[in-house]
Motif scaffolding. Structure first.
Motif, PDB file in Angstrom:
ATOM      1  N   TYR A  21       0.789  -1.161  -0.025  1.00  0.00           N
ATOM      2  CA  TYR A  21       0.059   0.000  -0.003  1.00  0.00           C
ATOM      3  C   TYR A  21       0.959   1.405  -0.304  1.00  0.00           C
ATOM      4  O   TYR A  21       1.945   1.101   0.569  1.00  0.00           O
ATOM      5  N   VAL A  22       0.388   2.159  -0.502  1.00  0.00           N
ATOM      6  CA  VAL A  22       0.936   3.444  -0.823  1.00  0.00           C
ATOM      7  C   VAL A  22       0.857   4.462   0.563  1.00  0.00           C
ATOM      8  O   VAL A  22      -0.303   4.713   0.818  1.00  0.00           O
ATOM      9  N   ASP A  23       1.927   4.725   1.179  1.00  0.00           N
ATOM     10  CA  ASP A  23       1.731   5.578   2.418  1.00  0.00           C
ATOM     11  C   ASP A  23       1.513   7.105   2.094  1.00  0.00           C
ATOM     12  O   ASP A  23       0.719   7.806   2.849  1.00  0.00           O
ATOM     13  N   LYS A  24       2.150   7.714   0.930  1.00  0.00           N
ATOM     14  CA  LYS A  24       1.844   8.972   0.680  1.00  0.00           C
ATOM     15  C   LYS A  24       2.734   9.221  -0.811  1.00  0.00           C
ATOM     16  O   LYS A  24       3.097   8.159  -1.499  1.00  0.00           O
ATOM     17  N   THR A  25       2.679  10.388  -1.314  1.00  0.00           N
ATOM     18  CA  THR A  25       3.451  10.662  -2.344  1.00  0.00           C
ATOM     19  C   THR A  25       4.589  11.459  -1.996  1.00  0.00           C
ATOM     20  O   THR A  25       4.691  12.087  -0.989  1.00  0.00           O
ATOM     21  N   LEU A  26       5.302  11.118  -3.044  1.00  0.00           N
ATOM     22  CA  LEU A  26       6.518  12.066  -2.871  1.00  0.00           C
ATOM     23  C   LEU A  26       7.230  12.928  -4.049  1.00  0.00           C
ATOM     24  O   LEU A  26       7.045  12.435  -5.229  1.00  0.00           O
ATOM     25  N   ASP A  27       7.389  13.873  -4.146  1.00  0.00           N
ATOM     26  CA  ASP A  27       7.912  14.965  -5.003  1.00  0.00           C
ATOM     27  C   ASP A  27       9.450  15.048  -5.045  1.00  0.00           C
ATOM     28  O   ASP A  27       9.924  15.520  -3.822  1.00  0.00           O
ATOM     29  N   LEU A  28       9.934  14.495  -5.967  1.00  0.00           N
ATOM     30  CA  LEU A  28      11.610  14.431  -5.932  1.00  0.00           C
ATOM     31  C   LEU A  28      12.200  16.069  -5.685  1.00  0.00           C
ATOM     32  O   LEU A  28      13.139  16.079  -5.150  1.00  0.00           O
ATOM     33  N   ASN A  29      11.484  16.902  -6.265  1.00  0.00           N
ATOM     34  CA  ASN A  29      11.923  18.460  -6.005  1.00  0.00           C
ATOM     35  C   ASN A  29      11.996  18.681  -4.605  1.00  0.00           C
ATOM     36  O   ASN A  29      12.841  19.406  -4.167  1.00  0.00           O
ATOM     37  N   GLU A  30      10.988  18.262  -3.908  1.00  0.00           N
ATOM     38  CA  GLU A  30      10.987  18.595  -2.345  1.00  0.00           C
ATOM     39  C   GLU A  30      12.207  17.749  -1.616  1.00  0.00           C
ATOM     40  O   GLU A  30      12.766  17.914  -0.849  1.00  0.00           O
ATOM     41  N   LEU A  31      12.497  16.347  -2.224  1.00  0.00           N
ATOM     42  CA  LEU A  31      13.549  15.482  -1.656  1.00  0.00           C
ATOM     43  C   LEU A  31      14.877  16.191  -2.096  1.00  0.00           C
ATOM     44  O   LEU A  31      15.818  15.970  -1.161  1.00  0.00           O
ATOM     45  N   LEU A  32      15.152  16.539  -3.130  1.00  0.00           N
ATOM     46  CA  LEU A  32      16.407  16.875  -3.814  1.00  0.00           C
ATOM     47  C   LEU A  32      16.779  18.175  -3.470  1.00  0.00           C
ATOM     48  O   LEU A  32      17.990  18.582  -3.533  1.00  0.00           O
ATOM     49  N   ILE A  33      15.746  19.313  -3.490  1.00  0.00           N
ATOM     50  CA  ILE A  33      16.006  20.572  -3.491  1.00  0.00           C
ATOM     51  C   ILE A  33      15.686  21.436  -2.189  1.00  0.00           C
ATOM     52  O   ILE A  33      14.385  21.417  -1.828  1.00  0.00           O
ATOM     53  N   GLN A  34      16.710  21.699  -1.468  1.00  0.00           N
ATOM     54  CA  GLN A  34      16.370  22.585  -0.307  1.00  0.00           C
ATOM     55  C   GLN A  34      15.943  24.126  -0.629  1.00  0.00           C
ATOM     56  O   GLN A  34      15.085  24.643   0.163  1.00  0.00           O
ATOM     57  N   HIS A  35      16.681  24.599  -1.284  1.00  0.00           N
ATOM     58  CA  HIS A  35      16.750  26.095  -1.396  1.00  0.00           C
ATOM     59  C   HIS A  35      16.666  26.234  -3.130  1.00  0.00           C
ATOM     60  O   HIS A  35      17.429  26.573  -3.962  1.00  0.00           O
ATOM     61  N   PRO A  36      15.299  26.215  -3.730  1.00  0.00           N
ATOM     62  CA  PRO A  36      14.947  26.282  -5.366  1.00  0.00           C
ATOM     63  C   PRO A  36      15.411  27.545  -6.044  1.00  0.00           C
ATOM     64  O   PRO A  36      15.999  27.364  -6.899  1.00  0.00           O
ATOM     65  N   ALA A  37      15.528  28.816  -5.388  1.00  0.00           N
ATOM     66  CA  ALA A  37      16.033  29.815  -6.175  1.00  0.00           C
ATOM     67  C   ALA A  37      17.480  29.801  -6.206  1.00  0.00           C
ATOM     68  O   ALA A  37      18.218  30.586  -6.918  1.00  0.00           O
ATOM     69  N   ALA A  38      18.298  29.055  -5.088  1.00  0.00           N
ATOM     70  CA  ALA A  38      19.647  28.712  -5.490  1.00  0.00           C
ATOM     71  C   ALA A  38      20.281  27.512  -6.035  1.00  0.00           C
ATOM     72  O   ALA A  38      21.533  27.300  -5.700  1.00  0.00           O
ATOM     73  N   THR A  39      19.240  26.869  -6.292  1.00  0.00           N
ATOM     74  CA  THR A  39      19.638  25.219  -6.828  1.00  0.00           C
ATOM     75  C   THR A  39      19.794  25.328  -8.410  1.00  0.00           C
ATOM     76  O   THR A  39      19.075  25.728  -8.936  1.00  0.00           O
ATOM     77  N   PHE A  40      20.786  24.680  -8.865  1.00  0.00           N
ATOM     78  CA  PHE A  40      21.026  24.328 -10.265  1.00  0.00           C
ATOM     79  C   PHE A  40      21.237  22.936 -10.750  1.00  0.00           C
ATOM     80  O   PHE A  40      21.958  22.468  -9.646  1.00  0.00           O
TER      81      PHE A  40
END
Length: 127
Positions: A21-40
């Motif tokens: 069963y699925v516990d929740k959903t996961l967005d890889l952006n949320e997992l991999l990127i802590q500071h979106p404006a400063a990430t490339f």
């Protein structure tokens, strides 16, 4: 894009019963990127960081907002040439350390123009 994240874990040792069963959903952006404006993202080229798990054509997630510290992997420009290396401070000397013995380390001195672009936070590596 949010994808399913299963509640159970996958054994990397001995097999275990599946949890279906699925516990929740996961967005890889949320997992991999802590500071979106400063990430490339940047693609690695070559094998100088092989022993750190960075291989040719891997995608590096780089955060410009993090302070570079000794022992961390950085993307930087040396005399205008981009490279990825481990930043190390030992015995009063800063060095960009290759993680493959076939490649030389780069001692940082006044003769080099160094610009640190950011710290590598994740590596996307196909299997």
């Amino acid at each position: 894009m949010r994808l399913p994240l299963f509640a159970g874990k996958v054994s990397a040792g001995f097999p275990s019963p599946a949890s279906d069963y699925v516990d929740k959903t996961l967005d890889l952006n949320e997992l991999l990127i802590q500071h979106p404006a400063a990430t490339f993202f940047v693609r690695a080229q070559g094998e100088s960081m092989r022993d750190a798990g960075i291989h040719h054509n891997d995608i590096l997630v780089v955060d410009r907002s993090l302070e570079p510290v000794s022992g961390k992997i950085v993307v930087c420009a040396i005399n205008g040439e981009l490279t990825v290396k481990r930043l190390v401070y030992e015995l009063g000397q800063w060095t960009l350390k290759a993680e493959n013995p076939a490649y030389p380390n780069i001692p940082l001195n006044g003769d080099l123009e160094l610009v640190i672009w950011g710290m590598v936070t994740n590596v996307i590596h196909p299997v």
